[in-house]
Write a protein that holds these residues in place. Structure first.
Motif, PDB file in Angstrom:
ATOM      1  N   HIS A 183       0.835  -1.195   0.000  1.00  0.00           N
ATOM      2  CA  HIS A 183       0.000   0.000   0.000  1.00  0.00           C
ATOM      3  C   HIS A 183       0.876   1.254   0.000  1.00  0.00           C
ATOM      4  N   CYS A 195       0.998   3.441   2.063  1.00  0.00           N
ATOM      5  CA  CYS A 195       1.512   3.736   3.406  1.00  0.00           C
ATOM      6  C   CYS A 195       2.699   2.845   3.762  1.00  0.00           C
ATOM      7  N   GLN A 201       2.528  -0.591   3.949  1.00  0.00           N
ATOM      8  CA  GLN A 201       2.019  -1.903   4.359  1.00  0.00           C
ATOM      9  C   GLN A 201       2.092  -2.910   3.199  1.00  0.00           C
ATOM     10  N   CYS A 243      -6.527  -1.742   3.449  1.00  0.00           N
ATOM     11  CA  CYS A 243      -5.180  -1.827   3.998  1.00  0.00           C
ATOM     12  C   CYS A 243      -5.262  -2.174   5.477  1.00  0.00           C
ATOM     13  N   CYS A 266      -3.314   1.026   7.602  1.00  0.00           N
ATOM     14  CA  CYS A 266      -3.911   2.367   7.733  1.00  0.00           C
ATOM     15  C   CYS A 266      -5.420   2.339   7.513  1.00  0.00           C
TER      16      CYS A 266
HETATM   17 ZN   LIG Z   1      -2.117   1.537   4.144  1.00  0.00          ZN
END
Ligand SMILES: [Zn+2]
Ligand SMILES: [Zn+2]
Ligand SMILES: [Zn+2]
Length: 359
Positions: free
Chosen positions: A195, A197, A199, A215, A218
């Motif tokens: 992702h 972020c 992840q 996700c 997040c």
């Molecule tokens: Zn994420």
């Protein structure tokens, strides 16, 4: 990519792989049956003895001329009457069976590849059932000769692995993810994604393509696309059905099986999705693509009676031979409708400070 439809399908000599090796370093190419591949090239030297009249007559009757005897007393080099190629065969084969011409077999393989919309490059060195072909997309693919026969007959389509990865990467990017690799557990429907972020998680490709992947770090999920144009491949092994369905969906459902009322044995593969910013546009684009396809390749439209009672739809079902053309139409749609900023989560209203009033 040459359309498979434009090729007149006539009966070809049966080619199940080309079971011939080519001995180089001679004046003329010599095809050697695959079963003799262990014999070093240097062994295929002339065997200087007269050719018996009886052998000559048999060869003549079977479409060959004996050029000379080679290797040892058991082998001859046969010259094909129709293509002129030289093929090494055992005298026993000549006497008891119809010897095959290596040159004709290779020509047939090249023609079959062309009928399938591929360019034959060479046979696989290790497994002679396989060969390397250049696909319409320009990539080199390794496939069984038998697969190419089915492709030429319009019974299956070719999904280039490298193009597939590129499409999956684009699908993931649009949803704010990066496709990292295939599923380490070996499930063909899953991939490993990262992702925005940071992840990294495992997700079903179909969910990610539809924007239905959350996700775990997040919590970010994004499903702002109101509509999709999709292509799915439906295979029903029991009935020998291989179909392509292009459609549009406002409410993308991964459960095609239920939506289309497919039997339990059916295999459904999501080949491609294109998000379209408005459902109205998606509907219009999809209809136009169908009209174009019907006009360009009427022969790839599967008549409704073929899948009646099996696939719960009235139209828009195509044979595998339509694959390349559908992908091309989808390329055009995708290029004309880039989903701007699709990799970003839905924007929250941004509060801007009011400019200080000038006194
Ligand atoms: Zn994420
Ligand atoms: Zn020949
Ligand atoms: Zn490709």
């Amino acid at each position: 990519m040459p359309k498979t439809s434009t090729v007149v399908k006539k009966s070809r000599p049966a080619v199940r792989g080309v079971p011939f090796e080519i001995v180089t370093g001679r004046q003329a190419r010599l095809y050697v049956p695959h079963r003799s591949r262990h014999v070093p090239a240097s062994a295929w030297i002339d065997y200087n003895r007269p050719v018996p009249q009886e052998w000559k007559a048999i060869a003549q009757a079977k479409g060959f001329r004996i050029r000379r005897r080679i290797r040892n007393r058991l082998h001859v080099a046969l010259e094909c009457h129709s293509c002129g190629s030289l093929t090494a065969q055992r005298v026993f084969t000549l006497r008891t069976a119809q010897p095959r011409c290596g040159g004709c077999a290779e020509t047939a393989m090249i023609a079959e590849a062309r009928a399938a919309g591929l360019i034959f490059l060479r046979r696989d060195k290790v497994d002679h059932h396989y060969a390397l072909y250049r696909a319409g997309c320009g990539h080199v693919v390794r496939r069984q000769a038998e697969f190419v026969s089915r492709m030429a007959a319009g019974k299956t389509d070719l999904c280039c692995d490298r193009c597939l990865i590129a499409r999956e990467q684009a699908e993931a990017r649009r949803q704010g993810w990066v496709r990292l690799r295939r599923d380490p557990n070996g499930n063909p429907n899953y991939r490993i994604y990262q992702h925005s972020c940071g992840q990294i998680q495992r997700a079903a490709r179909v969910n990610l393509a539809w924007g239905q992947c959350k996700c775990q770090s997040c919590g970010g999920a994004w499903n702002a696309h109101p509509s999709f144009i999709y292509l799915v491949r439906i295979e029903i092994p029991g009935l020998g059905l291989h179909l392509l369905k292009m459609g549009f969906s406002k409410h993308p459902q991964k459960r095609f099986r239920h939506q289309l009322g497919l039997p339990r044995t059916a295999r459904v593969d999501l080949v491609r999705t294109i998000p379209i910013t408005s459902g109205h546009d998606a509907c219009a684009l999809e209809k136009a693509a169908h009209a174009q396809l019907r006009h360009l390749m009427p022969e790839v439209v599967v008549p409704a009676e073929v899948y009646a009672g099996v696939v719960n739809t009235k139209s828009e079902i195509y044979t595998p031979a339509a694959f390349a053309e559908i992908m091309r139409l989808m390329d055009v749609i995708e290029a004309a409708h880039p989903v701007v900023g699709a990799s970003l989560p839905p924007a929250k209203p941004v509060r801007t400070r009011k400019p200080p009033r000038s006194a």
